[in-house]
Design a protein around this motif. Structure first.
Motif, PDB file in Angstrom:
ATOM      1  N   GLN A  13      15.426  38.694  64.832  1.00 51.58           N
ATOM      2  CA  GLN A  13      16.463  39.737  64.901  1.00 51.58           C
ATOM      3  C   GLN A  13      16.123  40.629  66.090  1.00 51.58           C
ATOM      4  OE1 GLN A  13      15.667  41.878  61.255  1.00 51.58           O
ATOM      5  NE2 GLN A  13      13.546  42.184  61.820  1.00 51.58           N
ATOM      6  N   VAL A  14      17.041  41.473  66.496  1.00 54.77           N
ATOM      7  CA  VAL A  14      16.726  42.467  67.528  1.00 54.77           C
ATOM      8  C   VAL A  14      15.890  43.565  66.852  1.00 54.77           C
ATOM      9  CG1 VAL A  14      17.636  44.161  69.151  1.00 54.77           C
ATOM     10  CG2 VAL A  14      18.878  42.018  68.776  1.00 54.77           C
ATOM     11  N   PRO A  15      14.622  43.761  67.274  1.00 49.67           N
ATOM     12  CA  PRO A  15      13.799  44.774  66.610  1.00 49.67           C
ATOM     13  C   PRO A  15      14.391  46.184  66.770  1.00 49.67           C
ATOM     14  CG  PRO A  15      12.438  43.281  67.908  1.00 49.67           C
ATOM     15  CD  PRO A  15      13.859  43.026  68.301  1.00 49.67           C
ATOM     16  N   GLN A  16      14.712  46.814  65.636  1.00 47.40           N
ATOM     17  CA  GLN A  16      15.368  48.120  65.669  1.00 47.40           C
ATOM     18  C   GLN A  16      14.572  49.191  66.417  1.00 47.40           C
ATOM     19  OE1 GLN A  16      18.578  48.622  64.819  1.00 47.40           O
ATOM     20  NE2 GLN A  16      18.315  50.673  65.700  1.00 47.40           N
ATOM     21  N   PRO A  17      13.219  49.237  66.279  1.00 48.15           N
ATOM     22  CA  PRO A  17      12.471  50.263  67.014  1.00 48.15           C
ATOM     23  C   PRO A  17      12.697  50.188  68.525  1.00 48.15           C
ATOM     24  CG  PRO A  17      11.055  49.258  65.368  1.00 48.15           C
ATOM     25  CD  PRO A  17      12.318  48.441  65.407  1.00 48.15           C
ATOM     26  N   LEU A  18      12.925  48.977  69.038  1.00 46.81           N
ATOM     27  CA  LEU A  18      13.146  48.827  70.480  1.00 46.81           C
ATOM     28  C   LEU A  18      14.508  49.388  70.877  1.00 46.81           C
ATOM     29  CD1 LEU A  18      11.634  45.271  71.151  1.00 46.81           C
ATOM     30  CD2 LEU A  18      10.489  47.507  71.129  1.00 46.81           C
ATOM     31  N   VAL A  19      15.509  49.155  70.027  1.00 48.13           N
ATOM     32  CA  VAL A  19      16.840  49.725  70.285  1.00 48.13           C
ATOM     33  C   VAL A  19      16.729  51.254  70.273  1.00 48.13           C
ATOM     34  CG1 VAL A  19      19.226  49.880  69.478  1.00 48.13           C
ATOM     35  CG2 VAL A  19      17.983  47.726  69.253  1.00 48.13           C
ATOM     36  N   ASP A  20      15.972  51.773  69.300  1.00 50.43           N
ATOM     37  CA  ASP A  20      15.807  53.231  69.168  1.00 50.43           C
ATOM     38  C   ASP A  20      15.094  53.843  70.375  1.00 50.43           C
ATOM     39  OD1 ASP A  20      17.011  52.989  66.714  1.00 50.43           O
ATOM     40  OD2 ASP A  20      15.130  53.041  65.570  1.00 50.43           O
ATOM     41  N   GLN A  21      14.234  53.039  71.036  1.00 53.79           N
ATOM     42  CA  GLN A  21      13.453  53.558  72.167  1.00 53.79           C
ATOM     43  C   GLN A  21      14.135  53.344  73.518  1.00 53.79           C
ATOM     44  OE1 GLN A  21       9.279  52.252  71.790  1.00 53.79           O
ATOM     45  NE2 GLN A  21       9.527  52.424  69.577  1.00 53.79           N
TER      46      GLN A  21
END
Length: 215
Positions: free
Chosen positions: A157-165
């Motif tokens: 999946q697209v890692p959410q923490p990376l989207v958040d950063q």
């Protein structure tokens, strides 16, 4: 010998990258410049500019040159960016990013690979790269936000923490799929949220971590 490697790099750009639609002049210049053969073992140096990935130890690989160029071009780097890379590996993709961005922060989970990558990049004189060992799927929160994030391993999946950063206006490229094949997903952070597009199929080693695959 160096002369031959330069010729091999030029040939790689002319035959593998340009015909497949890589056209950003800065990306092409970086691919012509970075000595890919120094990021693989001596035994594999003669294959360094061939159109396929190569093993770098610890069951990891250095990506096919075209995929490195495609992912890099998708980030649309201008030279002022702060970039996060997940999966340093041998450091080749890191060095390409370092040619094109202001600063590159790169995380590798395997200390032996990071040690080798650090040594190679120090020898080549890269001073705008910060490396650390850790779980790349959680990103590097204390250095966020990032203008661009590149993930060099396949994720479920697209890692959410990376989207958040990701900074507003920032771009994240990540291979997403199962353990056998993935699709390159480009995530753009826009004021109203995120926009996703797909850039074609690929095959990467597993992204291992909290937001990736279990080891």
């Amino acid at each position: 010998m160096t002369h031959n490697f330069q010729k091999a790099r030029d040939r790689m750009v002319e035959t593998q990258l340009i015909p497949r639609g890589i056209h950003d002049p800065r990306v092409l210049a970086a691919m012509r410049k970075v000595p890919r053969h120094l990021f693989v073992s001596e035994a594999l140096q003669s294959q360094a500019y061939a159109d396929h990935p190569l093993p770098i130890g610890d069951k990891q690989t250095i990506s096919q040159p075209y995929i490195v160029a495609l992912m890099t071009e998708a980030l649309q780097l201008q030279g002022t960016e702060k970039v996060l890379e997940i999966g340093t590996g041998s450091g080749y993709q890191t060095a390409v990013l370092a040619e094109l961005a202001d600063t590159v922060f790169s995380i590798e989970r395997l200390p032996s690979l990071l040690h080798r990558a650090r040594k190679t990049m120090e020898q080549l004189g890269y001073r705008n790269v910060v490396l650390r060992v850790g779980d790349g799927t959680v990103g590097w929160p204390e250095e966020a936000p990032f203008d661009a994030i590149l993930v060099s391993a396949g994720a479920p999946q697209v890692p959410q923490p990376l989207v958040d950063q990701l900074a507003v206006g920032g771009r994240l490229i990540v291979p997403v799929g199962d353990r056998l094949s993935q699709e390159l997903v480009l995530v753009e952070r826009v004021p109203e949220g995120v926009r996703k597009s797909h850039l074609g199929g690929c095959r990467f080693v597993d992204l291992v971590g909290k937001w990736g695959w279990e080891e």
